[in-house]
Design an enzyme around this catalytic site. Structure first.
Site, mmCIF file in Angstrom:
data_model
loop_
_atom_site.group_PDB
_atom_site.id
_atom_site.type_symbol
_atom_site.label_atom_id
_atom_site.label_comp_id
_atom_site.label_asym_id
_atom_site.label_seq_id
_atom_site.Cartn_x
_atom_site.Cartn_y
_atom_site.Cartn_z
ATOM 1 N N TRP A 83 0.954 -1.249 -0.201
ATOM 2 C CA TRP A 83 0.185 -0.282 -0.203
ATOM 3 C C TRP A 83 1.173 0.997 -0.321
ATOM 4 O O TRP A 83 2.380 1.283 0.820
ATOM 5 C CB TRP A 83 -0.424 -0.081 1.046
ATOM 6 C CG TRP A 83 -1.634 -1.549 1.333
ATOM 7 C CD1 TRP A 83 -1.824 -1.980 2.080
ATOM 8 C CD2 TRP A 83 -2.863 -1.368 0.466
ATOM 9 N NE1 TRP A 83 -3.051 -3.333 1.527
ATOM 10 C CE2 TRP A 83 -3.624 -2.075 0.475
ATOM 11 C CE3 TRP A 83 -3.871 -0.389 -0.587
ATOM 12 C CZ2 TRP A 83 -5.092 -3.127 0.051
ATOM 13 C CZ3 TRP A 83 -4.996 -1.066 -1.003
ATOM 14 C CH2 TRP A 83 -5.323 -2.200 -0.868
ATOM 15 N N ASP A 103 0.729 -5.822 9.318
ATOM 16 C CA ASP A 103 -0.196 -5.103 8.924
ATOM 17 C C ASP A 103 -1.574 -5.175 8.873
ATOM 18 O O ASP A 103 -1.742 -6.348 8.191
ATOM 19 C CB ASP A 103 0.143 -3.907 8.194
ATOM 20 C CG ASP A 103 -0.918 -2.793 8.062
ATOM 21 O OD1 ASP A 103 -1.689 -3.082 8.770
ATOM 22 O OD2 ASP A 103 -0.942 -2.103 7.074
ATOM 23 N N ALA A 152 -5.943 -5.843 8.392
ATOM 24 C CA ALA A 152 -7.286 -5.311 9.074
ATOM 25 C C ALA A 152 -8.428 -5.466 8.352
ATOM 26 O O ALA A 152 -9.808 -4.924 8.371
ATOM 27 C CB ALA A 152 -7.303 -3.716 7.568
ATOM 28 N N LYS A 208 -12.506 -1.799 8.783
ATOM 29 C CA LYS A 208 -13.123 -2.619 7.396
ATOM 30 C C LYS A 208 -13.725 -4.417 7.892
ATOM 31 O O LYS A 208 -15.205 -4.050 7.744
ATOM 32 C CB LYS A 208 -12.221 -4.187 6.601
ATOM 33 C CG LYS A 208 -10.822 -2.711 6.272
ATOM 34 C CD LYS A 208 -11.069 -1.195 5.465
ATOM 35 C CE LYS A 208 -9.806 -0.568 5.241
ATOM 36 N NZ LYS A 208 -10.406 -0.023 3.838
#
Length: 391
Positions: free
Chosen positions: A127, A208, A210, A243
């Protein structure tokens, strides 16, 4: 002061949002921005979230500050959700943050202060906020291979060969379930190989996360990070609730650090929070804490989350089938095997421009697609456009 300043290049995803909003076509399709959408094309407030907010509104008697690390109950609830029983609570430090990006920033800046010579290894692709924050902090970074475009799968050998060059104290930024923009996840055997590599090199994994619950379910989706936590003395985790709780605008994030020095790590996190934003926001974190701490709310949330997962998996299967019919081949069969919201479809920036300008189909410039943006009505048109433009 600003007269001679050249504004920075807008983030490509934010720019795409603006372009989509300005497009007057009623049949336009947004497959770029990473938000979940229902079969009706809406980004709903989850019923469990509404119920939790209603209860908080009824009982909350103060909007006073919480601690610099946020509410301990929220941190503990997120520890249980992500790490389960992989490590004792006494080995996990934590702090709340304004969303997952702030959690990433806190980890990177903490490591930069404590180990300024460390290199941060990031996947190719990743990202845009990852290299942007690393570069802003002045950290060294290197990329490692991740995606095999020819097969639409993980480049396991390339990844492990590149990461074998990591040194003790380096940070290896890994994507939790459904998190890499390619839609490709490491298998459990790959996580085990990564744990062995970190044990051998002394590099520290930084996960990471989400999208827990968007892949194969809450427990299965946490298996990789739990394996790392069990196997290694130190692991960093940045997690977002945007999310899987649908709390995009509430900015709910958390940093978890598996360490033998919990008190010292929590002191560092509290100090970092104080310097960067002081107290983390509480409302969304309180919603998450209540959902994860209440059996009825938790069951309702899990059922809703499972429904969201099934919608995305169904969109994948339907699009792969429609593309099979439109192209007469299984060229896009990998879409059904990917997990979560995202996939790379192999479109060039020029082809992405054609899809947007001619067909009103919006993708990020590297060809990343958010399958949650599809609807049953849009899938045949999207498949036809992809087959035409990518022919």
């Amino acid at each position: 002061m600003f007269e001679t300043v050249t504004p920075p290049e807008p983030d490509k995803i934010i720019r795409l949002m603006g372009m989509f909003a300005a497009d007057p076509r009623v049949d336009k399709v947004d497959l770029g921005v990473g938000v979940y959408r229902s079969p009706e094309g809406k980004t709903p407030v989850m019923a469990a979230v509404k119920a939790a907010e209603r209860a908080i509104w009824e009982r909350q008697e103060s909007k006073g500050y919480v601690g610099l690390r946020g509410d301990p109950g929220f941190i503990e609830a997120m520890r249980r959700l992500i790490l389960g029983d992989a490590v004792p609570e006494a080995r996990v430090a934590g702090a709340g943050t304004p969303g997952g990006t702030a959690a990433v920033r806190q980890v990177l800046e903490s490591v930069h202060r404590l180990q300024p010579g460390a290199t941060v290894w990031i996947s190719d692709p990743t990202w845009p906020n990852h290299p942007a924050i690393i570069d802003h902090l002045g950290q060294k970074r290197r990329s490692y291979r991740y995606y095999d475009a020819a097969s639409g799968s993980l480049d396991r050998e390339g990844m492990l060969a590149d990461l074998a060059e990591a040194r003790r104290g380096d940070l290896i930024l890994l994507h939790g379930c459904c998190h890499n923009p390619t839609g490709v996840d490491p298998a459990l055997a790959d996580w085990r190989a990564l744990a062995d590599l970190c044990a051998r090199t002394g590099a520290i994994p930084f996960v990471d996360m989400a999208y827990q619950g968007f892949g194969d379910g809450l427990e299965a989706d946490a298996a990789g990070v739990r394996l790392l936590a069990e196997a290694l003395p130190e692991v960093f985790v940045a997690a977002s609730c945007s999310k899987n709780f649908g709390l995009y605008r509430e900015r709910v994030g958390v940093v978890l650090i598996v360490t033998e020095a919990k008190a010292a790590a929590e002191g560092v996190l509290a100090g970092m929070n104080r310097q960067n934003f002081a107290f983390p926001p509480d409302h969304g974190a309180r919603v998450v804490q209540d959902i994860l701490s209440d059996q009825t709310l938790g069951d309702a949330w899990r059922a809703e989350l499972e429904g969201m997962r099934e919608v995305m998996a169904g969109n994948r299967r339907a699009l792969a089938q429609a593309l099979r019919g439109a192209t007469g081949s299984d060229r896009f069969g990998f879409l059904a095997a990917h997990r979560g919201m995202f996939s790379l479809i192999g479109a060039s920036p020029e082809q992405v421009d054609i899809l947007r300008e001619k067909h009103g189909i919006y993708l990020v410039g590297d060809g990343r697609m958010n399958v949650a943006g599809l609807t049953a009505a849009a899938i045949p048109r999207v498949a036809a456009a992809l087959a035409e433009v990518l022919a």
